[in-house]
Structure formats: C-alpha cells, structure tokens
Design an enzyme around this catalytic site. Structure first.
Site, PDB file in Angstrom:
ATOM      1  N   ASP A 260       2.323  15.019   1.700  1.00 52.65           N
ATOM      2  CA  ASP A 260       1.344  16.022   2.143  1.00 52.65           C
ATOM      3  C   ASP A 260       0.603  15.597   3.407  1.00 52.65           C
ATOM      4  O   ASP A 260       0.107  16.443   4.154  1.00 52.65           O
ATOM      5  CB  ASP A 260       0.321  16.312   1.028  1.00 52.65           C
ATOM      6  CG  ASP A 260      -0.364  15.038   0.552  1.00 52.65           C
ATOM      7  OD1 ASP A 260       0.353  14.073   0.206  1.00 52.65           O
ATOM      8  OD2 ASP A 260      -1.609  14.996   0.546  1.00 52.65           O
TER       9      ASP A 260
ATOM     10  N   LYS B 130       2.812  10.534  -0.594  1.00 55.91           N
ATOM     11  CA  LYS B 130       1.931  11.105   0.431  1.00 55.91           C
ATOM     12  C   LYS B 130       2.665  11.999   1.434  1.00 55.91           C
ATOM     13  O   LYS B 130       2.335  11.985   2.626  1.00 55.91           O
ATOM     14  CB  LYS B 130       1.157   9.987   1.144  1.00 55.91           C
ATOM     15  CG  LYS B 130       0.230   9.233   0.199  1.00 55.91           C
ATOM     16  CD  LYS B 130      -0.551   8.157   0.892  1.00 55.91           C
ATOM     17  CE  LYS B 130      -1.945   8.586   1.276  1.00 55.91           C
ATOM     18  NZ  LYS B 130      -2.835   7.487   1.636  1.00 55.91           N
TER      19      LYS B 130
ATOM     20  N   THR C  13       2.822 -12.425   3.086  1.00 54.76           N
ATOM     21  CA  THR C  13       2.028 -13.062   2.043  1.00 54.76           C
ATOM     22  C   THR C  13       2.817 -14.266   1.526  1.00 54.76           C
ATOM     23  O   THR C  13       3.909 -14.564   2.032  1.00 54.76           O
ATOM     24  CB  THR C  13       1.632 -12.054   0.941  1.00 54.76           C
ATOM     25  OG1 THR C  13       0.661 -12.691   0.101  1.00 54.76           O
ATOM     26  CG2 THR C  13       2.825 -11.589   0.115  1.00 54.76           C
TER      27      THR C  13
ATOM     28  N   GLY D 236      -4.260  -4.413  -4.302  1.00 53.57           N
ATOM     29  CA  GLY D 236      -5.228  -3.424  -4.779  1.00 53.57           C
ATOM     30  C   GLY D 236      -4.463  -2.192  -5.197  1.00 53.57           C
ATOM     31  O   GLY D 236      -3.925  -1.484  -4.359  1.00 53.57           O
ATOM     32  N   HIS D 237      -4.327  -1.985  -6.503  1.00 45.24           N
ATOM     33  CA  HIS D 237      -3.601  -0.813  -6.989  1.00 45.24           C
ATOM     34  C   HIS D 237      -4.603   0.254  -7.425  1.00 45.24           C
ATOM     35  O   HIS D 237      -5.428   0.026  -8.294  1.00 45.24           O
ATOM     36  CB  HIS D 237      -2.689  -1.194  -8.167  1.00 45.24           C
ATOM     37  CG  HIS D 237      -1.492  -1.991  -7.738  1.00 45.24           C
ATOM     38  ND1 HIS D 237      -0.664  -2.633  -8.607  1.00 45.24           N
ATOM     39  CD2 HIS D 237      -0.985  -2.227  -6.504  1.00 45.24           C
ATOM     40  CE1 HIS D 237       0.305  -3.243  -7.931  1.00 45.24           C
ATOM     41  NE2 HIS D 237       0.117  -3.015  -6.651  1.00 45.24           N
TER      42      HIS D 237
ATOM     43  N   LYS E 202       2.104   2.259  -5.029  1.00 43.82           N
ATOM     44  CA  LYS E 202       2.770   1.780  -6.247  1.00 43.82           C
ATOM     45  C   LYS E 202       1.920   2.023  -7.490  1.00 43.82           C
ATOM     46  O   LYS E 202       2.453   2.325  -8.553  1.00 43.82           O
ATOM     47  CB  LYS E 202       3.080   0.282  -6.125  1.00 43.82           C
ATOM     48  CG  LYS E 202       4.104  -0.043  -5.048  1.00 43.82           C
ATOM     49  CD  LYS E 202       4.374  -1.528  -4.976  1.00 43.82           C
ATOM     50  CE  LYS E 202       3.207  -2.353  -4.469  1.00 43.82           C
ATOM     51  NZ  LYS E 202       2.761  -2.097  -3.101  1.00 43.82           N
ATOM     52  N   GLY E 203       0.602   1.907  -7.331  1.00 44.34           N
ATOM     53  CA  GLY E 203      -0.301   2.047  -8.479  1.00 44.34           C
ATOM     54  C   GLY E 203      -0.067   3.346  -9.234  1.00 44.34           C
ATOM     55  O   GLY E 203       0.001   3.367 -10.465  1.00 44.34           O
ATOM     56  N   LYS E 204       0.113   4.423  -8.497  1.00 46.14           N
ATOM     57  CA  LYS E 204       0.308   5.725  -9.146  1.00 46.14           C
ATOM     58  C   LYS E 204       1.632   5.764  -9.910  1.00 46.14           C
ATOM     59  O   LYS E 204       1.699   6.258 -11.039  1.00 46.14           O
ATOM     60  CB  LYS E 204       0.267   6.836  -8.077  1.00 46.14           C
ATOM     61  CG  LYS E 204       0.616   8.176  -8.663  1.00 46.14           C
ATOM     62  CD  LYS E 204       0.401   9.321  -7.711  1.00 46.14           C
ATOM     63  CE  LYS E 204       1.103  10.542  -8.262  1.00 46.14           C
ATOM     64  NZ  LYS E 204       0.830  11.748  -7.512  1.00 46.14           N
TER      65      LYS E 204
ATOM     66  N   GLN F  42       2.143  -5.901  -3.143  1.00 47.48           N
ATOM     67  CA  GLN F  42       2.503  -5.952  -1.714  1.00 47.48           C
ATOM     68  C   GLN F  42       3.835  -5.218  -1.481  1.00 47.48           C
ATOM     69  O   GLN F  42       4.160  -4.329  -2.259  1.00 47.48           O
ATOM     70  CB  GLN F  42       2.559  -7.391  -1.203  1.00 47.48           C
ATOM     71  CG  GLN F  42       1.213  -8.072  -1.089  1.00 47.48           C
ATOM     72  CD  GLN F  42       0.748  -8.757  -2.353  1.00 47.48           C
ATOM     73  OE1 GLN F  42       1.506  -9.396  -3.047  1.00 47.48           O
ATOM     74  NE2 GLN F  42      -0.520  -8.636  -2.660  1.00 47.48           N
TER      75      GLN F  42
ATOM     76  N   GLY G 130      -0.306  13.761  -3.745  1.00 45.57           N
ATOM     77  CA  GLY G 130      -1.734  13.642  -4.041  1.00 45.57           C
ATOM     78  C   GLY G 130      -1.934  12.482  -4.997  1.00 45.57           C
ATOM     79  O   GLY G 130      -0.964  11.960  -5.555  1.00 45.57           O
TER      80      GLY G 130
ATOM     81  N   ARG H 123       2.997 -29.179  -5.579  1.00 44.84           N
ATOM     82  CA  ARG H 123       2.873 -29.748  -6.934  1.00 44.84           C
ATOM     83  C   ARG H 123       1.527 -30.392  -7.250  1.00 44.84           C
ATOM     84  O   ARG H 123       1.456 -31.394  -7.959  1.00 44.84           O
ATOM     85  CB  ARG H 123       4.038 -30.717  -7.202  1.00 44.84           C
ATOM     86  CG  ARG H 123       5.344 -29.975  -7.253  1.00 44.84           C
ATOM     87  CD  ARG H 123       6.516 -30.865  -6.993  1.00 44.84           C
ATOM     88  NE  ARG H 123       6.507 -31.340  -5.609  1.00 44.84           N
ATOM     89  CZ  ARG H 123       7.436 -32.141  -5.119  1.00 44.84           C
ATOM     90  NH1 ARG H 123       8.419 -32.560  -5.875  1.00 44.84           N
ATOM     91  NH2 ARG H 123       7.378 -32.523  -3.855  1.00 44.84           N
TER      92      ARG H 123
ATOM     93  N   ASP I 287       0.817  -1.222   0.000  1.00 45.35           N
ATOM     94  CA  ASP I 287       0.000   0.000   0.000  1.00 45.35           C
ATOM     95  C   ASP I 287       0.849   1.271   0.000  1.00 45.35           C
ATOM     96  O   ASP I 287       0.429   2.297   0.538  1.00 45.35           O
ATOM     97  CB  ASP I 287      -0.959   0.032   1.206  1.00 45.35           C
ATOM     98  CG  ASP I 287      -1.802  -1.220   1.284  1.00 45.35           C
ATOM     99  OD1 ASP I 287      -2.288  -1.660   0.242  1.00 45.35           O
ATOM    100  OD2 ASP I 287      -1.960  -1.771   2.394  1.00 45.35           O
ATOM    101  N   GLU I 288       2.033   1.205  -0.589  1.00 46.21           N
ATOM    102  CA  GLU I 288       2.911   2.383  -0.602  1.00 46.21           C
ATOM    103  C   GLU I 288       2.446   3.426  -1.616  1.00 46.21           C
ATOM    104  O   GLU I 288       2.926   4.563  -1.597  1.00 46.21           O
ATOM    105  CB  GLU I 288       4.358   1.962  -0.955  1.00 46.21           C
ATOM    106  CG  GLU I 288       5.035   1.086   0.083  1.00 46.21           C
ATOM    107  CD  GLU I 288       4.833  -0.396  -0.195  1.00 46.21           C
ATOM    108  OE1 GLU I 288       4.037  -0.718  -1.108  1.00 46.21           O
ATOM    109  OE2 GLU I 288       5.454  -1.224   0.485  1.00 46.21           O
TER     110      GLU I 288
HETATM  111  P1  IMP Z   1      -2.657 -12.836   2.067  1.00 46.15           P
HETATM  112  O1  IMP Z   1      -1.731 -12.304   1.029  1.00 46.15           O
HETATM  113  O2  IMP Z   1      -4.102 -12.621   1.768  1.00 46.15           O
HETATM  114  O3  IMP Z   1      -2.338 -14.255   2.424  1.00 46.15           O
HETATM  115  O4  IMP Z   1      -2.401 -11.990   3.421  1.00 46.15           O
HETATM  116  C1  IMP Z   1      -1.187 -12.088   4.158  1.00 46.15           C
HETATM  117  C2  IMP Z   1      -0.812 -10.732   4.746  1.00 46.15           C
HETATM  118  O5  IMP Z   1      -0.429  -9.843   3.707  1.00 46.15           O
HETATM  119  C3  IMP Z   1      -1.943 -10.033   5.490  1.00 46.15           C
HETATM  120  O6  IMP Z   1      -1.388  -9.303   6.577  1.00 46.15           O
HETATM  121  C4  IMP Z   1      -2.500  -9.064   4.473  1.00 46.15           C
HETATM  122  O7  IMP Z   1      -3.135  -7.962   5.072  1.00 46.15           O
HETATM  123  C5  IMP Z   1      -1.223  -8.657   3.773  1.00 46.15           C
HETATM  124  N1  IMP Z   1      -1.443  -8.210   2.386  1.00 46.15           N
HETATM  125  C6  IMP Z   1      -1.689  -8.990   1.303  1.00 46.15           C
HETATM  126  N2  IMP Z   1      -1.808  -8.232   0.208  1.00 46.15           N
HETATM  127  C7  IMP Z   1      -1.623  -6.955   0.584  1.00 46.15           C
HETATM  128  C8  IMP Z   1      -1.576  -5.712  -0.124  1.00 46.15           C
HETATM  129  O8  IMP Z   1      -1.743  -5.644  -1.334  1.00 46.15           O
HETATM  130  N3  IMP Z   1      -1.352  -4.608   0.632  1.00 46.15           N
HETATM  131  C9  IMP Z   1      -1.119  -4.683   1.968  1.00 46.15           C
HETATM  132  N4  IMP Z   1      -1.138  -5.805   2.664  1.00 46.15           N
HETATM  133  C10 IMP Z   1      -1.377  -6.947   1.980  1.00 46.15           C
END
Ligand code: IMP
Length: 423
Positions: free
Chosen positions: A331, A329, A237, A39-40, A15-17, A222, A413, A141, A12-13
């Site tokens: 700002d 961010k 993850t 989620g970008h 990256k999408g932008k 991530q 922004g 596998r 969530d840094e």
């Molecule tokens: P999973 O990837 O759904 O197995 O989640 C494992 C961990 O990674 C959890 O703490 C999630 O909140 C975190 N996580 C997975 N994808 C994202 C992401 O895109 N942004 C931030 N945290 C993520």
C-alpha cells in the site's frame, strides 16, 4: 510442519506481523539469533507491541516460546519485556523457555560497542546494544552464558577473568575507567535467580517436540544482507541471519526443517551505514520514509528507503532456500505514477546479475531498473488478489518471476486483517 522465517533484505521487512500470523498455526515459536538489536512490531486490535527479545508468538495463548542458544540476551531488556507482557495480562508461566547456552550481554559489551564505533573511520551504525562485542566474546571463548548465571562460582571466575582483560583495554585503548567486579557480579547473580524458572535445555525440548509431531516456527531477526557471512560486510550484524542460523541457533538438525518463508517489503529499507544499491534520492526518500513510517523500532532512527532490489532478494531466495515469499507494505506504493524494480547492477561497464561481494563494486554500482506503471490508492480493503489493481498485480508478478519464489501472502497494513493470502 517446521518453518523458518527470514528477512530477505536489510531487516525491518515486517517479519513481526507474519510471525504473529504463523504463530497461530504452530505449537512452538523460537528466536534463534540476534538480540535486542531487533524490534518486531505486532499490532493486535488497537494495541501495538514491540518485542526486542521475546518471541512475538508469546501473544498467542498456550504456545511455547523459546529463546535459543544462538540469541544474545540483555537480561535487563528481557526482564522489562517479561514485566510488560505480564502487565498486559498475558500469562507466560511454563510458556517461556530460555536456552542455558544463550550468551549474556554485560555492561562492558554495551559500552565497548559504542566506544569501538566512535573510533571507527567507516562507522557501521550499530544499534549500540552490545551485540557485536557479546558475539565476539562467544567466538573467542570467554563469553558468559545463561547457565553460568546459575552457578555463583563459575560466574565469579569468568567475570573476574573478563574484567581483568577488558579493564586494561578500557583504560589503555579507550581511556575509560573500566568496571568493578562486585556490582556486576551481584546484578548478574540476581538475574540468574530471576531467570532460573525459564532456563532449560531448549534443544532437547525442541527435538522432543519434533518427535511428538508438534509444529515449530523459527523466527529470524534482522535480514539476509545483515548476515555476518553473506551480508554487506562489514556493515552487518554479528550473527547468521540466514536460514542456516536457525539450526545452529536452536540445536535442530537441517533435516527436520520443512519450509523456509522469506519476508520482503514491496520496496527496500536499511538502517545504519553500508551499501544500498537502490536507495532513493534524498527528497523522494524523505517522502517515502514518512509515507511508510520508516523509523527504526529499536533506535527510532530514520530508515533509508529505496526501490525493490530484485538482484538482492533473488540472492536471498537462493541463500535461504525460500519457497514462499510474503510481500509487505504494498500500500505504501499506492498512488505513485510509476514504480521501479532493480533487475541488475552496472559497474564500470560490466553488468552484474548476481549480488557482488566486492565492497567497492557494491558501493559504486548503478542499479538497472525496469519501470512499471503505478496504481491508484486502494479505495477499499482488498480481500483477494483480484481486488488489487491490475498494475499492482503485474508488479507482484514481476517480483515473483524475478526472484524465483512464489508470493504466498501480500500485506497492506499493520493489522492482522490487512493481509491477502494467495494460496
Ligand atoms: P548491531 O546488530 O547493533 O551490531 O548493528 C549492526 C548493523 O545492523 C547496523 O547497521 C544496524 O542498524 C543493523 N541492524 C541490527 N539489527 C537490526 C534490525 O533489527 N533491523 C534493521 N537493522 C538492524
């Protein structure tokens, strides 16, 4: 030029932008790991797009977007993104390429993710999208890949095999009724038909693009500290989120990579459970969360917020081979009397200047901060570094010196225009 873009924190840094900005300069954009746990968010004019699987570069006409072999694909999610993009009038014909080797998320993965999480004493706080169980099947596998959806016999055999074992686990361990073969088989065979125009050998495609001197952007999902190896395990993850993952997850050799760019927020956030050394106290955390609109793009969960962690980002710079950083961010820190940067950790009287691996240390350490003067809210949109308040400039310089990477871009922004390039 072939560039890998990675997150340097816990995802969530923003990256999408940056992916969106860099996409304008390349020919190919590749997702190489993760799935729809990501989620970008990209804002273009007054429209906001949130992509979970689709490379964000799809918004740029004529660019080829690949979903590499390292990605795990939930077909239903990808189909709905394809639909939404087409509805927005964006032509993807011949532009979306999905690797034959990408693994597929099945209904039992999603349920297993949630059931396992519910049984765990120390919950990870997964997104519940089936990511971990799908990667687990890949490693042991028995996973089902995109190419398998195109072959009815192979799909039938693999699915039967999987259900035989998984249904026993469902019944005996989780007291869940399990799954019937027919509905899943029909559903996934149909996905195979729907995806067949897009599925191909993307490793060949990308390596040919390199021979043809095309430019490629590898977009990471991530962040470094969610990496399966280098993250705050087990609160991570299930994929390699660091730059090395790009080569494995796309089938491109490391010698073909020219540059790695890191993205960091001017502070830190984390969704889900696990150590977070610089986390704010509850009250200030809530204040900053609302200020920064820090709610997950995938699950809507409130993000935990904290000060910039120089120890962590420095580690990320090293692990990924980052030469340039984008700071996002800035700002959100405007108007604070003072700002802090974590320069080291302390645990049981010992000073740590490097990111510790011992979970007990990580969980209980105390951050050592350098406090800097804050800066007032910007009254106009800065166009260059000189337009920023001197204290904001000092803050950025401190970050750059600490983590040993050049800051190439500062964002204030969500709009493409709210960006200062420092080149
Ligand atoms: P999973 O990837 O759904 O197995 O989640 C494992 C961990 O990674 C959890 O703490 C999630 O909140 C975190 N996580 C997975 N994808 C994202 C992401 O895109 N942004 C931030 N945290 C993520």
């Amino acid at each position: 030029m072939n560039i890998i873009l990675v997150g340097t924190q816990w995802g969530d840094e923003g990256k999408g932008k940056i992916i969106d900005i860099l996409s304008a300069q390349v020919d190919y954009i590749v997702r190489y790991q993760g799935g729809n746990n990501a989620g970008h968010t990209v804002v273009v004019g007054d429209r906001e797009y949130i992509f979970h699987l689709m490379p964000s570069g799809i918004l740029h006409k004529k660019k080829i977007c690949c979903i590499g072999n390292g990605v795990v694909i939930d077909p239903l999610v990808l189909l709905s993104e394809i639909k939404a993009i087409k509805k927005a009038g964006i032509d993807i014909k011949g532009r979306l390429k999905i690797s034959t080797l990408a693994h597929v998320i099945l209904p039992y993965h999603r349920i297993l993710d949630c059931l396992r999480e519910s049984k765990r004493k120390n919950k990870i706080g997964t997104t519940g999208r089936g990511i971990g169980p799908c990667y687990a099947d890949k490693i042991i596998r028995c996973g089902i890949r995109m190419v398998d959806l195109l072959n009815p016999e192979v799909l039938s055999e693999k699915l039967k095999d999987n259900l035989k074992e998984k249904n026993e686990i469902f019944k005996k361990v989780y007291r869940h009724s399990g799954y019937d073969f027919n509905p899943i088989y029909k559903e996934y065979l149909n996905y195979g038909k729907l995806f067949s125009p897009y599925v191909s050998n993307t490793a060949h495609l990308l390596n040919q693009a390199i021979i043809d001197k095309k430019d490629i952007l590898f977009e990471g999902a991530q962040g470094t500290f969610l990496d399966i190896d280098f993250g705050t395990y087990p609160f991570v993850t299930s994929s390699s989120t660091t730059s090395g993952g790009a080569c494995i997850g796309a089938g491109v050799s490391p010698v073909k990579i020219d540059k790695v760019i890191g993205v960091a927020k001017a502070y830190t956030t984390r969704v889900g459970e696990g150590p977070f050394p610089t986390e704010f106290s509850a009250g200030f955390g809530k204040f900053m969360r609302e200020r920064g609109h820090e709610f997950g793009a995938t699950t809507g969960r409130p993000r935990r917020c904290g000060w910039f962690d120089g120890v962590a980002v420095k580690e990320a710079v090293m692990l990924n081979g980052i030469s340039e950083l984008a700071i996002m961010k800035i700002d959100i820190l405007d108007g604070l009397k003072e700002v802090k940067v974590c320069t080291a950790y302390k645990y049981k009287g010992k000073l740590f200047k490097e990111f510790p691996h011992d979970l007990e240390v990580l969980t209980n350490l105390k951050p050592v901060y350098k406090t800097l003067a804050g800066w007032p809210k910007m009254r106009f949109k800065p166009r260059c570094l000189r337009d920023l308040h001197p204290n904001a400039r000092s803050y950025l310089k401190r970050l750059s010196d600490m983590v040993k990477a050049k800051i190439a871009l500062v964002s204030f922004g969500s709009d493409r225009k709210d960006t200062i390039s420092l080149d």
